[in-house]
Design an enzyme around this catalytic site. Structure first.
Site, PDB file in Angstrom:
ATOM      1  N   ALA A 176     -67.206 -55.607 -13.026  1.00 37.68           N
ATOM      2  CA  ALA A 176     -67.526 -54.472 -12.146  1.00 37.68           C
ATOM      3  C   ALA A 176     -67.828 -53.238 -12.999  1.00 37.68           C
ATOM      4  O   ALA A 176     -67.502 -53.191 -14.181  1.00 37.68           O
ATOM      5  CB  ALA A 176     -66.379 -54.182 -11.182  1.00 37.68           C
ATOM      6  N   PHE A 177     -68.445 -52.227 -12.397  1.00 36.78           N
ATOM      7  CA  PHE A 177     -68.967 -51.128 -13.204  1.00 36.78           C
ATOM      8  C   PHE A 177     -67.887 -50.214 -13.773  1.00 36.78           C
ATOM      9  O   PHE A 177     -68.164 -49.405 -14.654  1.00 36.78           O
ATOM     10  CB  PHE A 177     -70.006 -50.333 -12.398  1.00 36.78           C
ATOM     11  CG  PHE A 177     -69.479 -49.078 -11.776  1.00 36.78           C
ATOM     12  CD1 PHE A 177     -68.691 -49.127 -10.651  1.00 36.78           C
ATOM     13  CD2 PHE A 177     -69.781 -47.839 -12.325  1.00 36.78           C
ATOM     14  CE1 PHE A 177     -68.193 -47.967 -10.075  1.00 36.78           C
ATOM     15  CE2 PHE A 177     -69.292 -46.678 -11.762  1.00 36.78           C
ATOM     16  CZ  PHE A 177     -68.494 -46.740 -10.640  1.00 36.78           C
ATOM     17  N   LYS A 178     -66.636 -50.360 -13.316  1.00 38.69           N
ATOM     18  CA  LYS A 178     -65.551 -49.555 -13.872  1.00 38.69           C
ATOM     19  C   LYS A 178     -65.433 -49.760 -15.392  1.00 38.69           C
ATOM     20  O   LYS A 178     -64.964 -48.882 -16.105  1.00 38.69           O
ATOM     21  CB  LYS A 178     -64.219 -49.911 -13.212  1.00 38.69           C
ATOM     22  CG  LYS A 178     -64.164 -49.769 -11.695  1.00 38.69           C
ATOM     23  CD  LYS A 178     -63.861 -48.363 -11.256  1.00 38.69           C
ATOM     24  CE  LYS A 178     -63.597 -48.237  -9.765  1.00 38.69           C
ATOM     25  NZ  LYS A 178     -64.753 -48.566  -8.895  1.00 38.69           N
ATOM     26  N   ASP A 179     -65.884 -50.918 -15.868  1.00 34.33           N
ATOM     27  CA  ASP A 179     -65.843 -51.189 -17.304  1.00 34.33           C
ATOM     28  C   ASP A 179     -66.698 -50.201 -18.102  1.00 34.33           C
ATOM     29  O   ASP A 179     -66.390 -49.910 -19.254  1.00 34.33           O
ATOM     30  CB  ASP A 179     -66.378 -52.600 -17.610  1.00 34.33           C
ATOM     31  CG  ASP A 179     -65.423 -53.691 -17.165  1.00 34.33           C
ATOM     32  OD1 ASP A 179     -64.201 -53.459 -17.139  1.00 34.33           O
ATOM     33  OD2 ASP A 179     -65.915 -54.795 -16.841  1.00 34.33           O
TER      34      ASP A 179
ATOM     35  N   LEU B 208     -64.193 -47.507 -18.469  1.00 31.17           N
ATOM     36  CA  LEU B 208     -62.855 -47.861 -18.959  1.00 31.17           C
ATOM     37  C   LEU B 208     -62.850 -48.626 -20.281  1.00 31.17           C
ATOM     38  O   LEU B 208     -61.801 -48.787 -20.894  1.00 31.17           O
ATOM     39  CB  LEU B 208     -62.078 -48.629 -17.886  1.00 31.17           C
ATOM     40  CG  LEU B 208     -61.385 -47.682 -16.895  1.00 31.17           C
ATOM     41  CD1 LEU B 208     -60.904 -48.420 -15.661  1.00 31.17           C
ATOM     42  CD2 LEU B 208     -60.231 -46.943 -17.559  1.00 31.17           C
TER      43      LEU B 208
END
Ligand SMILES: *Cc1c(COP(=O)(O)O)cnc(C)c1O
Length: 498
Positions: free
Chosen positions: A111-114, A117
């Site tokens: 997911a794009f949170k990577d 993060l």
């Protein structure tokens, strides 16, 4: 470059301090006091550059108290072939003559949170080194699913940091749970809490504010910090891919240098779209921002009416990462739109707290509508879009991405605009495989999430994202569980506090 509070209630701080503090201790969010500008010549120089080079250049503009060496190190630790599965960090896919999907989910957790993060932990560690704190940092996260795993992957084995993630037992999907409990790393802990997400989150928040507990930590050479999504350290990495993708499109002759684009972003907390707005303010040529929501369409209504009204039923949708009624990062956007009018922000957010709503004036509304269009997709429209894109383009998208595509289609039917458009894809279709498979083939024969992954792969031929593959066969490394009231005890045990 200094960072100021959106509520005008704190002294300006350095970037490192803004990242270390997370949010303004007296309430409010940190924003850069002045937005750096990129000329057309500077934009031209990004064309042909690697993602890492673009990253370093953008970060250097905002994080002026970090050395180039520190930034280069953080960037190479974050954005590499090992973590993103390929040399390309954020590739685009051409959907048709004028629209492109920007795939932001090639990181370890799908997911794009990577995108943020993977980098932010390194920025945080360097921020702490700068104030010369010789204490180990403890990151506490309460998660309803995606953020927990992305934070675990980002912080695992990062020197000087321990990370503890709490999730509601039975409140996350099987895949999400397996992703978390199979996390490797010598500094990671995962705890299943009996209770729902809100219980989990308020317990963790309470611990952050517990002075006595804080002192106990300090005596044991630890200090708390947070990887919260309102931290500037999570926002600034998201500006990078807007420049990188623009430069890629120019390099590939899909776009003329200086030509305007539209950007459609499936939105929850208003973080990703705010990063796009900062890119625009720096000089990225943008015509319109399409702010895409699901049935929790508080932002669509706000952009149309100027009234932000969170007094409405919370709806659980098939794009759960956008099920949000208070979009935290909107505060930063309004601060920018009002030319840093902290008194206005203070008043609106006071109204929001008291009455669950606020209204901006006509001038702000006009300014907002010049640039932003709010559209939303219903559950039915989201499913139909997944099917339509698959059947017409042989391309599989997840539910959040489908919301972004549908919102763009609705925009087109209203405005008949030929501008080249970039649509953010925020998750691999495998991350939300149940809804995707249902969209493609109707009612499912199985409820087994691992079986669904396999069926989706069989049907579409798209390989299962490596971060979700064989999860049921990976070793379970975390089996802690507790009641909501026992979270403190768990922390004491994990950190062996004396
Ligand atoms: C977090 C998330 C979003 C929403 O991003 P915001 O920055 O909160 O607007 C959209 N899609 C997915 C898959 C997410 O995980």
């Amino acid at each position: 470059m200094k960072y100021v509070s959106t509520r005008g209630n704190y002294q300006p701080v350095s970037a490192a301090d803004a990242i270390r503090l997370g949010m303004v201790p007296t309430g409010g969010l940190f924003v850069p006091e002045k937005i750096p500008a990129f000329s057309k010549e500077e934009l031209a120089k990004l064309v042909g550059k690697s993602y890492q080079d673009v990253a370093q250049q953008i970060l250097a503009e905002f994080l002026t108290d970090y050395t180039m060496k520190e930034l280069a190190e953080a960037v190479s630790l974050a954005y590499n072939e090992k973590s993103f599965g390929a040399q390309e960090i954020a590739p685009y896919v051409k959907l048709d003559e004028q629209s492109y999907v920007l795939e932001l989910w090639h990181g370890p957790t799908a997911a794009f949170k990577d995108m943020a993060l993977q980098l932010m932990p390194h920025l945080l560690v360097k921020a702490i080194e700068k104030v010369d704190l010789d204490k180990e940092v403890v990151i506490l996260v309460a998660t309803s699913g995606d953020t927990g795993k992305a934070a675990l992957e980002g912080f695992k084995d990062v020197k000087g940091v321990r990370i503890i993630v709490f999730y509601p037992a039975g409140g996350v999907s099987k895949v999400q749970e397996e992703q978390m409990v199979t996390t490797t790393g010598t500094n990671t802990s995962v705890v299943a809490v009996e209770g729902n997400f809100d219980d989990c989150q308020s317990s963790v928040k309470e611990i952050f504010g517990d002075q006595e507990f804080k002192e106990l930590l300090e005596q044991n050479d630890y200090q708390f910090s947070s990887a919260n999504s309102i931290n500037w350290g999570r926002l600034v990495p998201q500006i990078i891919y807007y420049f990188a993708s623009y430069a890629d499109l120019v390099a590939d002759d899909q776009l003329e240098l200086g030509e305007q684009i539209n950007i459609s972003v499936p939105t929850g907390n208003f973080g990703n779209i705010l990063a796009a707005y900062y890119a625009y303010r720096m000089g990225l040529p943008v015509n319109k921002f399409i702010c895409a929501s699901n049935d929790n369409k508080v932002l669509t209504d706000f952009l149309k009416t100027g009234v932000y009204d969170s007094n409405r039923d919370f709806k659980k949708t098939i794009s759960p990462s956008m099920d949000i009624l208070i979009s935290s990062n909107l505060e930063r956007f309004l601060f920018e739109l009002t030319d840093h009018d902290a008194a206005k922000i203070e008043k609106w957010y006071h109204d929001l707290e008291q009455n669950g709503k606020f209204k901006v004036g006509q001038a702000v509304q006009d300014k907002m509508q010049e640039l932003f269009v709010g559209e939303y997709a219903t559950e039915e429209e989201t499913l139909t879009t997944i099917k339509q894109i698959y059947e017409s383009k042989e391309y599989v998208v997840d539910t959040h991405t489908a919301v972004g595509i549908k919102a763009y289609q609705k925009y087109l039917s209203d405005y008949d605009d030929l501008t080249t458009t970039v649509i953010d894809s925020t998750a691999s279709p495998y991350k939300f495989s149940q809804a995707v498979l249902e969209a493609l083939q109707g009612e499912l024969e199985t409820e087994d999430e691992f079986e669904i992954l396999n069926q989706l792969e069989e049907l579409t031929g798209l390989e299962i994202h490596r971060g979700l593959k064989d999860l049921d066969r990976k070793e379970v490394r975390h089996d802690r569980g507790c009641q909501t009231g026992e979270i403190r005890e768990q922390i004491k045990e994990i950190l062996q506090l004396k």
